[in-house]
Design a protein around this motif. Structure first.
Motif, short mmCIF file in Angstrom:
data_model
loop_
_atom_site.label_atom_id
_atom_site.label_comp_id
_atom_site.label_asym_id
_atom_site.label_seq_id
_atom_site.Cartn_x
_atom_site.Cartn_y
_atom_site.Cartn_z
N GLU A 22 0.83 -1.21 0.00
CA GLU A 22 0.00 0.00 0.00
C GLU A 22 0.87 1.26 0.00
OE1 GLU A 22 -3.25 -0.59 3.18
OE2 GLU A 22 -1.74 -2.15 3.53
N ALA A 23 2.09 1.13 0.53
CA ALA A 23 3.00 2.28 0.63
C ALA A 23 4.43 1.77 0.71
CB ALA A 23 2.67 3.10 1.88
N PHE A 25 8.24 2.77 2.58
CA PHE A 25 8.73 3.50 3.73
C PHE A 25 10.25 3.52 3.72
CE2 PHE A 25 9.72 3.31 8.47
CZ PHE A 25 9.46 4.66 8.70
N LEU A 53 7.08 8.20 4.05
CA LEU A 53 6.15 7.14 3.64
C LEU A 53 5.43 7.63 2.39
CD1 LEU A 53 4.89 4.33 4.79
CD2 LEU A 53 2.89 5.78 5.21
N CYS A 54 5.55 6.88 1.30
CA CYS A 54 4.92 7.25 0.03
C CYS A 54 3.80 6.27 -0.28
CB CYS A 54 5.94 7.22 -1.10
SG CYS A 54 7.40 8.24 -0.81
N CYS A 55 2.61 6.78 -0.43
CA CYS A 55 1.43 5.94 -0.65
C CYS A 55 1.15 5.80 -2.16
CB CYS A 55 0.22 6.53 0.05
SG CYS A 55 0.48 6.84 1.81
N ARG A 56 0.46 4.72 -2.50
CA ARG A 56 0.14 4.48 -3.91
C ARG A 56 -0.75 5.57 -4.48
NH1 ARG A 56 -1.51 -1.50 -3.35
NH2 ARG A 56 -3.34 -0.86 -4.53
N ASP A 57 -1.53 6.23 -3.64
CA ASP A 57 -2.43 7.28 -4.13
C ASP A 57 -1.74 8.63 -4.27
OD1 ASP A 57 -2.14 8.11 -1.52
OD2 ASP A 57 -4.25 7.85 -0.96
N TYR A 61 3.87 11.16 3.57
CA TYR A 61 4.06 11.53 4.97
C TYR A 61 5.56 11.69 5.17
CZ TYR A 61 -0.71 9.79 5.79
OH TYR A 61 -2.06 9.58 5.76
N LYS A 100 -1.94 2.52 10.04
CA LYS A 100 -3.06 2.57 9.10
C LYS A 100 -2.93 1.54 7.99
CE LYS A 100 -3.52 7.63 9.57
NZ LYS A 100 -3.46 8.91 8.81
N PHE A 101 -1.72 0.96 7.86
CA PHE A 101 -1.43 0.10 6.71
C PHE A 101 -1.19 -1.34 7.13
CE2 PHE A 101 -0.18 4.43 5.83
CZ PHE A 101 -0.69 4.68 4.58
N ILE A 104 3.61 -2.81 3.77
CA ILE A 104 4.49 -1.67 3.47
C ILE A 104 5.80 -2.18 2.88
CG2 ILE A 104 5.79 0.27 4.44
CD1 ILE A 104 3.64 0.58 6.56
#
Length: 371
Positions: A22-23, A25, A53-57, A61, A100-101, A104
């Motif tokens: 999902e992300a 890190f 932290l880089c999210c797919r969307d 963060y 939240k994930f 990762i």
């Protein structure tokens, strides 16, 4: 922010679909991971004990100490900045976001085993998967922006290399020459040198990674330098060999042979050609001469970018083929222990139908006078 979004998208595209997190890190716990600067595009700050932290969307963060807060806030766009002043606040910030994930990605080769155990024990509900290969693949193919920064770093190094013979003075030491090169690199526009500059005289030139010492320059010495410039985070890497006094004929023969090996590589390198084939052909230019056979003792080159060794030449992840917009060094050399070594190194951009040499310093076997 546009470049950052493109890079993050590229990383996720290069992760196998059956292992897609999902992300991803990155945390600079024991050392600073250049992948951090790759995904953030930040130019200032050291960012020790900071992470991202880089999210797919596309949401980012950024976890930062108070020390780096001002630099961190230059990251605009879809980013949330979490600032902490001590370990307790850092742990709280990481817990709030990471929990939240459920899956990762992290780069196993960029973190210590101790930190990996910390992640597993602190976040037992998260599955941690290795995405190091995705970062490697993404970073090996440079964007137009990255190439322009490396090109500027190459221009700086080339200008300094052309000036080096003018620095030669009787009695100057290897350390003196290295210091002068470092000064000129910054004076010419670099933020810093790309790595510890090598300046070697005489028999010391036969050691490819010689460190330098209080050795004076004498008339007749072979002089080998290996250095680079860092410009806006991206580096160049160049080697040149200079003659002084009255070199023996063998030195000129070695120089010509090394130059022929490099020229052969330049003739062959283009997108789609085998890296093994190119290296074999370049090496054959040296090994066909019995006196020099086996004296080319390292690889033909490596990738450059945010790191001076971003990676090696393209491996199985690229079917061992050069790809368009890879930026690499080509650096054949011949080393005769106890006598001297000669290396010539240039930086190239791989093109569809060939390669562009972006270091331009002269490399003819000229003999220079020591002042």
């Amino acid at each position: 922010m546009e470049h950052t979004n493109q890079r993050i998208a590229s990383i996720f595209e290069n992760i196998p679909s059956d292992d897609l997190p999902e992300a991803v890190f990155i945390f600079n716990k024991n050392s600073v991971d250049k992948n951090f600067f790759y995904v953030t595009g930040l130019l200032n700050g050291v960012f020790e004990n900071c992470g991202v932290l880089c999210c797919r969307d596309g949401l980012i963060y950024l976890f930062t100490t108070l020390l780096e807060e001002e630099a961190a806030r230059s990251l605009d766009g879809n980013a949330e900045i979490i600032v902490y002043k001590d370990k307790k606040e850092r742990a709280k910030g990481l817990q709030k976001v990471l929990s939240k994930f459920r899956k990762i990605g992290i780069c196993f080769n960029s973190i210590s085993y101790t930190f990996y155990l910390y992640l597993e024990q602190t976040f037992p509900d998260i599955e941690w998967v290795d995405v190091g290969k995705a970062f490697k693949i993404s970073r090996m193919i440079k964007s137009t922006d990255e190439i322009e920064k490396i090109r500027k770093a190459a221009d700086i190094a080339s200008a300094v290399a052309d000036d080096i013979p003018g620095f030669f003075k009787e009695g100057m030491t290897e350390l003196d020459l290295a210091a002068e090169i470092d000064y000129r690199v910054k004076k010419t526009g670099a933020q810093k040198v790309a790595f510890s500059t090598i300046a070697a005289f005489g028999k010391n030139t036969s050691m490819p990674h010689y460190c330098g010492a209080d050795v004076p320059l004498r008339d007749g010495n072979v002089v080998l330098v290996d250095f680079g410039a860092e410009y806006m985070g991206y580096v160049s890497d160049i080697s040149r060999t200079y003659f002084t006094g009255k070199p023996e004929k063998k030195a000129f023969d070695i120089f010509d042979t090394v130059l022929a090996a490099q020229s052969r590589a330049f003739e062959l390198i283009k997108a789609g050609i085998s890296a093994d084939y190119v290296e074999r052909e370049a090496r054959n230019e040296i090994d066909r001469k019995e006196l020099f056979r086996g004296k080319f003792i390292h690889g033909l080159g490596h990738s450059i970018g945010l790191d001076v060794h971003d990676d090696g030449y393209p491996d199985a992840d690229f079917k061992k083929e050069f790809k368009e917009n890879m930026v690499l060094t080509v650096e054949p050399g011949i080393y005769l222990p106890g006598l001297y070594g000669i290396r010539i190194e240039d930086d190239i951009v791989v093109k569809k139908d060939g390669c562009e040499i972006i270091t331009t310093a002269q490399k003819e076997p000229i003999t220079y006078e020591i002042q």
